[in-house]
Design an enzyme around this catalytic site. Structure first.
Site, PDB file in Angstrom:
ATOM      1  N   ARG A 262       0.853  -1.192   0.000  1.00 39.52           N
ATOM      2  CA  ARG A 262       0.000   0.000   0.000  1.00 39.52           C
ATOM      3  C   ARG A 262       0.888   1.242   0.000  1.00 39.52           C
ATOM      4  NH1 ARG A 262      -4.760  -1.749   4.326  1.00 39.52           N
ATOM      5  NH2 ARG A 262      -5.546  -3.486   3.084  1.00 39.52           N
ATOM      6  N   ARG A 277       2.605   1.056  10.339  1.00 41.40           N
ATOM      7  CA  ARG A 277       2.066   1.446   9.030  1.00 41.40           C
ATOM      8  C   ARG A 277       3.194   1.375   8.007  1.00 41.40           C
ATOM      9  NH1 ARG A 277      -2.652   4.262   8.026  1.00 41.40           N
ATOM     10  NH2 ARG A 277      -2.803   4.869  10.219  1.00 41.40           N
ATOM     11  N   GLU A 349      -6.311  -0.862  15.390  1.00 40.12           N
ATOM     12  CA  GLU A 349      -6.910  -1.845  14.490  1.00 40.12           C
ATOM     13  C   GLU A 349      -5.929  -2.946  14.100  1.00 40.12           C
ATOM     14  OE1 GLU A 349      -7.794  -2.417   9.857  1.00 40.12           O
ATOM     15  OE2 GLU A 349      -7.853  -0.348  10.579  1.00 40.12           O
ATOM     16  N   SER A 352     -10.077  -5.787  10.035  1.00 38.77           N
ATOM     17  CA  SER A 352     -11.369  -5.263   9.607  1.00 38.77           C
ATOM     18  C   SER A 352     -12.116  -6.399   8.931  1.00 38.77           C
ATOM     19  CB  SER A 352     -11.204  -4.097   8.626  1.00 38.77           C
ATOM     20  OG  SER A 352     -10.836  -2.910   9.285  1.00 38.77           O
ATOM     21  N   ARG A 391       1.108  -6.263  12.629  1.00 39.28           N
ATOM     22  CA  ARG A 391       0.453  -5.608  13.767  1.00 39.28           C
ATOM     23  C   ARG A 391       0.251  -6.594  14.909  1.00 39.28           C
ATOM     24  NH1 ARG A 391      -3.588  -0.705  12.091  1.00 39.28           N
ATOM     25  NH2 ARG A 391      -2.097   0.391  10.735  1.00 39.28           N
TER      26      ARG A 391
END
Length: 430
Positions: A262, A277, A349, A352, A391
């Site tokens: 990403r 991130r 988070e 999801s 994560r």
């Protein structure tokens, strides 16, 4: 992707649902474009009928020796042919414009999704575990003594730039163990089929799951037109793209461990320290493809699969349902699972889990045929992280840290670490 027929039937309801997401009304513009398109199609069909009649009459005039009438009708046929081609071309352009506009409209939220503007309006629906009382100030993952030597951001920056990390030694092994633990649990206990698929896909696959065209800047395109996947949701969901499967084929439940890429466009200044991130990361993904009537139960099942992993890893978490203003483009409902990170003193988070209804299926033309026959119907698709490996590594390291810089590892990982239960302060597994 939305069905223009559904918008025709209930334009006010469509705009009202979009308004819950903070989107402007579009139904009137779409229906005007649709009316123009259908008018061109209808006019072309009428002209085609006139052309066919003129052609037939011309043949009759020729047979009767009426050369004047024959020449008039032949000229009319030629004029109608050009007229039809022009109207068909206009209809194609209008259809392309309508499809383009429909493709840029987000999914409509489910009725039970809470209204809101951003993450502050998300609603907590579950909480498990209690944050540990450390007796000292807990560090962030990259500051822990036993972790720091094996988590090299400087070398990664020399190789690739910012937002990359080089994991080595024991930390790299823990990272690998987490992915293996997740996959084994999904396959052996949750009934998912493991898939090892490509991480380079055609743009059609990215369009199918909603990454294109609107969010192209968030992903990486190669010079020959392939795209690096931002999530293996793209690969797994498109398995049924442009297909009509039998009802007995459903549900299909897939899982994959893959690299993900990403660009993190728009995230400048956010989470710049550590590996929270990254441009390149690993994730174990879950994807389900179901009949429409089964998707609600499947959403809850997938959510539970993600939560269970964190419980086995002894990581406190909370689950929130995202409000209308915080949901992703393709989702009709999303649950975020947020792991407790003591180094940040916050829940962040880690998964999801989203239901998209038939939104993706329409974009990729994925359908099924019921056992009793009838017209094929669009499947429903769902996706969720199960879990984000990097994560999860952060959560394991921060929650298990000790004052001396060592890390106590969750018992669920011991079979994958040769029975070793601790990352020592010097960075070794013992």
């Amino acid at each position: 992707m939305h069905d223009i027929r559904a918008i025709r039937e209930a334009p006010a309801e469509f705009d009202a649902a979009l308004a819950r997401r903070g989107e402007a009304s579009v139904a009137a513009d779409l229906l005007e474009l649709d009316a123009q398109r259908r008018a061109r199609i209808s006019a072309a069909e009428s002209a085609q009928a006139e052309q066919n009649k003129a052609s037939k009459d011309a043949g009759a005039a020729k047979a009767k020796g009426n050369e004047t009438e024959f020449q008039r009708l032949r000229a009319l046929v030629s004029d109608k042919k050009a007229e039809i081609a022009a109207m068909q071309d206009e209809a194609r352009k209008l259809d392309a414009e309508l499809s383009k506009r429909l493709a840029g409209i987000p999914n409509l939220p489910a009725e039970d999704v809470p209204d809101g503007n951003d993450e502050a309006d998300n609603v907590e629906v579950n909480r498990w575990g209690s944050p540990r009382d450390f007796g000292f100030t807990p560090k962030e993952h990259f500051e822990i003594a036993g972790v720091a030597p094996s988590m090299d951001f400087e070398t990664a920056a020399q190789l690739s730039g910012s937002r990359f990390v080089l994991l080595s030694g024991a930390v790299a092994r823990i990272h690998r163990a987490l992915a293996q633990f997740m996959l084994d649990t999904h396959v052996d206990e949750n009934g998912l089929t493991e898939v090892n698929g490509p991480v380079l896909v055609r743009p059609e696959a990215m369009f199918g799951t909603g990454q294109l065209p609107k969010f192209g800047e968030d992903s990486y395109e190669t010079t020959n037109g392939w795209w690096l996947i931002p999530t293996s949701e793209v690969t797994l969901t498109n398995i049924v793209g442009d297909a009509i499967v039998e009802e007995s084929y459903l549900p299909r439940r897939y899982t994959a461990h893959s690299l993900c890429f990403r660009s993190e466009a728009g995230s400048a200044g956010k989470d710049t320290r550590g590996m929270l991130r990254q441009h390149q990361f690993e994730k174990v993904e879950m994807v389900s493809i179901t009949r429409p009537e089964d998707s609600e139960a499947e959403h809850k099942r997938m959510l539970r699969c993600g939560e269970d992993l964190l419980e086995r890893l002894e990581i406190p978490y909370r689950t929130v349902v995202l409000c209308t203003g915080d949901m992703g483009f393709g989702a009709r409902r999303t649950y975020d699972i947020e792991a407790w990170l003591p180094g940040q003193n916050a829940y962040r988070e880690i998964s999801s889990v989203s239901s998209t209804g038939d939104f993706q299926a329409r974009r990729m033309n994925a359908r099924f045929r019921r056992e009793g026959g009838g017209k094929p119907e669009f499947v429903h698709t769902l996706n969720g992280s199960g879990l984000a490996v990097g994560r999860c590594l952060i959560a394991v390291l921060e929650n298990g840290q000790q004052e001396d810089g060592s890390v106590t590892l969750p018992s669920a990982l011991l079979p994958y670490l040769g029975g070793k239960s601790t990352l020592s302060a010097s960075g070794e597994l013992i």
